[in-house]
Structures are given as C-alpha cells and as structure tokens.
Design an enzyme around this catalytic site. Structure first.
Site, short mmCIF file in Angstrom:
data_model
loop_
_atom_site.label_atom_id
_atom_site.label_comp_id
_atom_site.label_asym_id
_atom_site.label_seq_id
_atom_site.Cartn_x
_atom_site.Cartn_y
_atom_site.Cartn_z
N HIS A 94 0.91 -1.20 0.08
CA HIS A 94 0.10 0.17 0.06
C HIS A 94 0.78 1.36 0.13
CE1 HIS A 94 -2.98 3.13 1.14
NE2 HIS A 94 -3.91 2.07 0.74
N GLU A 166 -4.36 1.89 -7.09
CA GLU A 166 -4.65 3.02 -6.42
C GLU A 166 -3.74 4.23 -6.50
OE1 GLU A 166 -6.76 1.75 -2.56
OE2 GLU A 166 -4.72 1.58 -2.10
P1 13P Z 1 -9.79 6.25 0.78
O1 13P Z 1 -11.18 5.68 0.08
O2 13P Z 1 -9.82 7.03 1.97
O3 13P Z 1 -9.08 7.46 -0.36
O4 13P Z 1 -8.35 5.20 0.79
C1 13P Z 1 -8.18 4.51 -0.39
C2 13P Z 1 -7.32 3.32 0.15
O5 13P Z 1 -6.25 3.90 0.38
C3 13P Z 1 -7.66 2.10 0.21
O6 13P Z 1 -6.76 0.90 0.69
#
Ligand code: 13P
Length: 247
Positions: A94, A166
């Site tokens: 992540h 992401e």
């Molecule tokens: P948010 O939905 O708070 O933007 O976070 C996304 C995330 O990092 C999920 O792993």
C-alpha cells in the site's frame, strides 16, 4: 461472478466500533451483489474472526504481513499467524506503507511469495503520484511496478492475485480518478497481462481504490474492467458502507 468490495480501515477502529459495525452490516451481507471483505488493524483480526464465526458472506483481509516467518522481529506479524485465523486476502505494498514504513519492491515481492505459499490472496497495490499523473505517466509507472515483480520471478507470480490500482493522489483526498482514467489504466494493464500470458490473464483481477464513496462507487464498479473496490474513509462510515454494499 460477484465483484469484490474491500473495506480498509487503516489505523482506525476499536472493539466498540467493531461490535457496532458488524451488528449493523451483518443484515445486508447475504443479499449484497458484492463479495465483502474487511481489513481492520491486524490486532483485531482474531476478534473479528470469532465474531463472524465463519460467516460465509464476509471475509477478512490483513493490511500487511512481515517478510519473515518467525524470529527476532519485534512488532511484526507473520503470514503463518495470519493464516492461523482464516484470513483470505493480504494487502501488500500500500502506498501508505511505502511512504511511512519504507516498503520497497524487494519486500513487496517477498511478501507476495510468502502469501501465495499459504494460499492467501495477495492484493498488490500499484499507482502513480500526482507528478507522474500530470506528466501522463500513469500507465508507464503502473507497468513498471508490475514488471519488477514479474521480472524477478515470472508471469506466474500474478496467477490468482488481485492488483489494486490506487493512484496516490486520489487516496484520502476526496478526488477519485475519473471513469475514463480508471478505464484507461485497467484496460492497459489487462491488455498487457493478456499479451504476456493468456492463462494468467484469466486468473487475476484488478480493483480500484482512491476516494470511493457512496456517490461514485456505482459508476466505478459497474465498469467492465473494474473487478472491485478498495475503500478507505467511506468504509468507516457505517451508514455509507451499508449504502454501498446494499446497492
Ligand atoms: P480512501 O478511500 O480513503 O481514499 O483510501 C483508499 C485506500 O487507500 C484503500 O486502500
């Protein structure tokens, strides 16, 4: 096949919150159009596994795992320990772990290998930062992150894993990537994997994460190339999360 929605709590929640959360969402799990998984802070995985008593409509996700199996590594949690409590997925790489815990490609690869060995599904996070996005380098950066993993092992490493796209600039900012951008990235990653190996292409998934909420989730998850969502902030709001899973 149901698409998947994973609720990533990050460093939030406590026993009280868990009890309330599970009690409220439980009612909606069976009839949800989605497969649901929750990633609480690791310390609560065991408690939640007991609370859910193998409820087949929801699974657990670990937010991380260590690169070691056991030994003198204070503060860590190994994949064997995670396996012990019936966890289905592990989030690996992540961007918050890269930023605050100096996670690098080498460690990410080790974690993927260990996780797969235990028959747990890795969720490999990839994504570009704002500078790269503005320079139109999103695809290049995502491919680079995937290529590191493939080149060190081989394409088979991607078999049965989930890739979470992401974009870093979108996480926790309230600015989700627009549908065209999401489609563009997911398409090119899928095409890329297809060009490398058609068998693996059929055996991996790609989900989106970054400022998903009850207003925008439907548009995003209904895209053909979006196999699911990884939700942070909005998944902590019980009402909002119910709105999402109950839709
Ligand atoms: P948010 O939905 O708070 O933007 O976070 C996304 C995330 O990092 C999920 O792993």
């Amino acid at each position: 096949m149901k698409k998947i929605i994973i609720s990533n709590w990050k460093l939030n929640g406590n026993i009280n919150f868990i009890n309330k959360y599970i009690k409220k969402i439980k009612i909606y799990l069976k009839n949800s159009n989605y497969k649901i998984s929750i990633a609480p802070p690791i310390i609560y995985l065991y408690y939640m596994s007991k609370l859910l008593k193998k409820n087949k409509y929801i699974s657990l996700t670990s937010q991380n795992t260590d690169i070691h199996i056991n030994g003198a590594y204070t503060g860590e949690t190994s994949i064997n320990m995670i396996k012990d409590i019936n966890v289905k997925y592990v989030i690996i790489g992540h961007s918050e772990r890269k930023k605050y815990h100096y996670e690098n490609n080498k460690n990410i690869l080790k974690k993927i290998i260990l996780t797969k060995k235990k028959n747990i599904i890795p969720i490999l996070c990839i994504g570009e930062n704002i500078k790269e996005y503005k320079k139109n380098k999103s695809i290049e950066i995502c491919k680079k992150q995937i290529n590191y993993i493939i080149k060190k092992k081989n394409i088979k490493i991607l078999e049965n894993i989930i890739i979470a796209y992401e974009p870093i600039w979108s996480i926790g900012t309230g600015k989700n990537a627009n549908i065209d951008h999401i489609n563009k990235i997911h398409n090119s990653i899928k095409k890329y994997i297809y060009s490398l190996n058609k068998k693996i292409y059929n055996k991996f998934k790609i989900i989106y994460g970054g400022s998903v909420n009850y207003k925008n989730f439907k548009d995003i998850i209904s895209q053909k190339n979006v196999d699911g969502l990884l939700i942070g902030n909005s998944s902590l709001n019980i009402k909002e999360f119910i709105n999402i899973i109950n839709n």
